[in-house]
Write an enzyme that holds these catalytic residues in place. Structure first.
Site, PDB file in Angstrom:
ATOM      1  N   GLY A  12       0.787  -1.224   0.000  1.00 29.78           N
ATOM      2  CA  GLY A  12       0.000   0.000   0.000  1.00 29.78           C
ATOM      3  C   GLY A  12       0.820   1.275   0.000  1.00 29.78           C
ATOM      4  N   SER A  13       1.988   1.231  -0.632  1.00 33.49           N
ATOM      5  CA  SER A  13       2.780   2.467  -0.649  1.00 33.49           C
ATOM      6  C   SER A  13       2.080   3.541  -1.475  1.00 33.49           C
ATOM      7  CB  SER A  13       4.206   2.216  -1.161  1.00 33.49           C
ATOM      8  OG  SER A  13       4.197   1.874  -2.517  1.00 33.49           O
ATOM      9  N   LEU A  87     -10.498  -9.151 -10.839  1.00 30.16           N
ATOM     10  CA  LEU A  87     -11.327  -8.532 -11.871  1.00 30.16           C
ATOM     11  C   LEU A  87     -12.523  -7.866 -11.179  1.00 30.16           C
ATOM     12  CD1 LEU A  87     -10.965  -8.597 -14.944  1.00 30.16           C
ATOM     13  CD2 LEU A  87     -12.585 -10.485 -15.011  1.00 30.16           C
ATOM     14  N   ASN A 102      -7.196   2.329 -12.519  1.00 24.52           N
ATOM     15  CA  ASN A 102      -6.220   1.339 -12.069  1.00 24.52           C
ATOM     16  C   ASN A 102      -4.822   1.853 -12.375  1.00 24.52           C
ATOM     17  OD1 ASN A 102      -5.187  -1.255 -11.205  1.00 24.52           O
ATOM     18  ND2 ASN A 102      -4.860  -1.733 -13.368  1.00 24.52           N
ATOM     19  N   HIS A 104      -1.100   0.628 -13.252  1.00 28.25           N
ATOM     20  CA  HIS A 104      -0.395  -0.572 -13.745  1.00 28.25           C
ATOM     21  C   HIS A 104       1.094  -0.251 -13.915  1.00 28.25           C
ATOM     22  CE1 HIS A 104      -0.110  -4.513 -15.559  1.00 28.25           C
ATOM     23  NE2 HIS A 104       0.749  -3.975 -16.407  1.00 28.25           N
ATOM     24  N   ASP A 145      -6.693  -4.688 -17.426  1.00 23.23           N
ATOM     25  CA  ASP A 145      -5.731  -3.728 -17.992  1.00 23.23           C
ATOM     26  C   ASP A 145      -6.090  -3.222 -19.389  1.00 23.23           C
ATOM     27  OD1 ASP A 145      -4.204  -4.077 -15.680  1.00 23.23           O
ATOM     28  OD2 ASP A 145      -3.070  -5.723 -16.555  1.00 23.23           O
ATOM     29  N   GLU A 174       5.251   6.072  -9.874  1.00 25.93           N
ATOM     30  CA  GLU A 174       3.871   5.930  -9.366  1.00 25.93           C
ATOM     31  C   GLU A 174       3.594   6.946  -8.270  1.00 25.93           C
ATOM     32  OE1 GLU A 174       2.908   1.279 -10.292  1.00 25.93           O
ATOM     33  OE2 GLU A 174       3.704   1.740  -8.322  1.00 25.93           O
TER      34      GLU A 174
HETATM   35  C1  GRF Z   1       1.976  -0.912  -7.957  1.00 26.39           C
HETATM   36  O1  GRF Z   1       3.219  -1.115  -8.560  1.00 26.39           O
HETATM   37  C2  GRF Z   1       0.880  -0.847  -8.990  1.00 26.39           C
HETATM   38  O2  GRF Z   1       1.333  -0.467 -10.247  1.00 26.39           O
HETATM   39  C3  GRF Z   1       0.367  -2.244  -9.047  1.00 26.39           C
HETATM   40  O3  GRF Z   1       0.520  -2.760  -7.761  1.00 26.39           O
HETATM   41  C4  GRF Z   1       1.589  -2.093  -7.104  1.00 26.39           C
HETATM   42  C5  GRF Z   1       1.138  -1.700  -5.739  1.00 26.39           C
HETATM   43  O4  GRF Z   1       2.218  -1.241  -4.981  1.00 26.39           O
HETATM   44  N1  GRF Z   1      -0.983  -2.311  -9.571  1.00 26.39           N
HETATM   45  P1  GRF Z   1       1.997  -0.676  -3.548  1.00 26.39           P
HETATM   46  O5  GRF Z   1       1.253  -1.733  -2.741  1.00 26.39           O
HETATM   47  O6  GRF Z   1       1.209   0.575  -3.688  1.00 26.39           O
HETATM   48  O7  GRF Z   1       3.375  -0.417  -3.006  1.00 26.39           O
END
Ligand code: GRF
Length: 195
Positions: A12-13, A87, A102, A104, A145, A174
């Site tokens: 959950g970063s 899904l 989402n 990705h 996706d 991200e």
């Molecule tokens: C992220 O890399 C995102 O792209 C993918 O899952 C990962 C979640 O990372 N869908 P975190 O748990 O938020 O660190």
């Protein structure tokens, strides 16, 4: 106040970045964190910030009369999937058209689809000797996706980069992009609702 639910099942970063970003926001708040993993670290983070949590199993998640009413009870306007692998049932997609995104960890349409998540993505990028990779934020539809792409950002992959190095670069992208893109989308939503 526009209310966001985050669906997350990992560390959950990204969820944390969203929570921090919107903590003092006048018009947008993270109102719920949902997960299919009762012990996911992301739920501890939610508790630290006094954010309500919703935990479900597969049966409850796919049950048409269960998750949607919970989201409605919390007044959720917008959903962010950040590390959520299931899904999404049709009933939620219908209810949140262009209101569910989402994140990705690759440049879709490359390295997407069922089974393409987490380190598997970065290992595939490494194995293919790509010279760049990146992130995609897209609307959610009923296929993994494949929803319309909203935002992409790329980074170089160096010959010496391991999948772990790639993962670290992706997380930086991200964390730097998801809160800003989410804010823009939710703000536009507000403008549309207000006419
Ligand atoms: C992220 O890399 C995102 O792209 C993918 O899952 C990962 C979640 O990372 N869908 P975190 O748990 O938020 O660190």
């Amino acid at each position: 106040m526009k209310k966001i639910a985050i669906f997350a099942s990992g560390t959950g970063s990204n969820a944390r970045k969203l929570v921090e970003h919107f903590q003092q926001h006048a018009h947008i708040k993270i109102a719920l964190i949902a997960s299919n993993k009762p012990h996911a670290p992301v739920l501890n983070m939610a508790k630290e910030h006094q954010i309500p949590v919703l935990v479900f199993d597969k049966k409850k998640f796919t049950d048409t009369d269960s998750v949607l009413p919970e989201l409605q009870n919390h007044g959720i306007d917008f959903i962010v999937l950040a590390g959520f692998l299931w899904l999404i049932p049709e009933v939620l997609i219908r209810h949140y058209p262009k209101r569910m995104i989402n994140l990705h960890p690759a440049l879709l349409p490359k390295y997407g689809g069922k089974g393409m998540y987490g380190m598997r993505v970065h290992e595939a990028v490494r194995a293919a000797n790509e010279t760049e990779t990146g992130i995609t934020i897209h609307y959610v539809n009923s296929a993994y996706d494949e929803g319309a792409i909203i935002f992409q950002k790329s980074c170089p992959v160096l010959a010496k980069d391991t999948p772990e190095d790639i993962a670290a670069k992706i997380h930086v992208l991200e964390h730097g992009s998801l809160p800003m893109v989410t804010e823009r989308l939710v703000r536009d939503l507000g403008d549309r609702v207000l006419g």
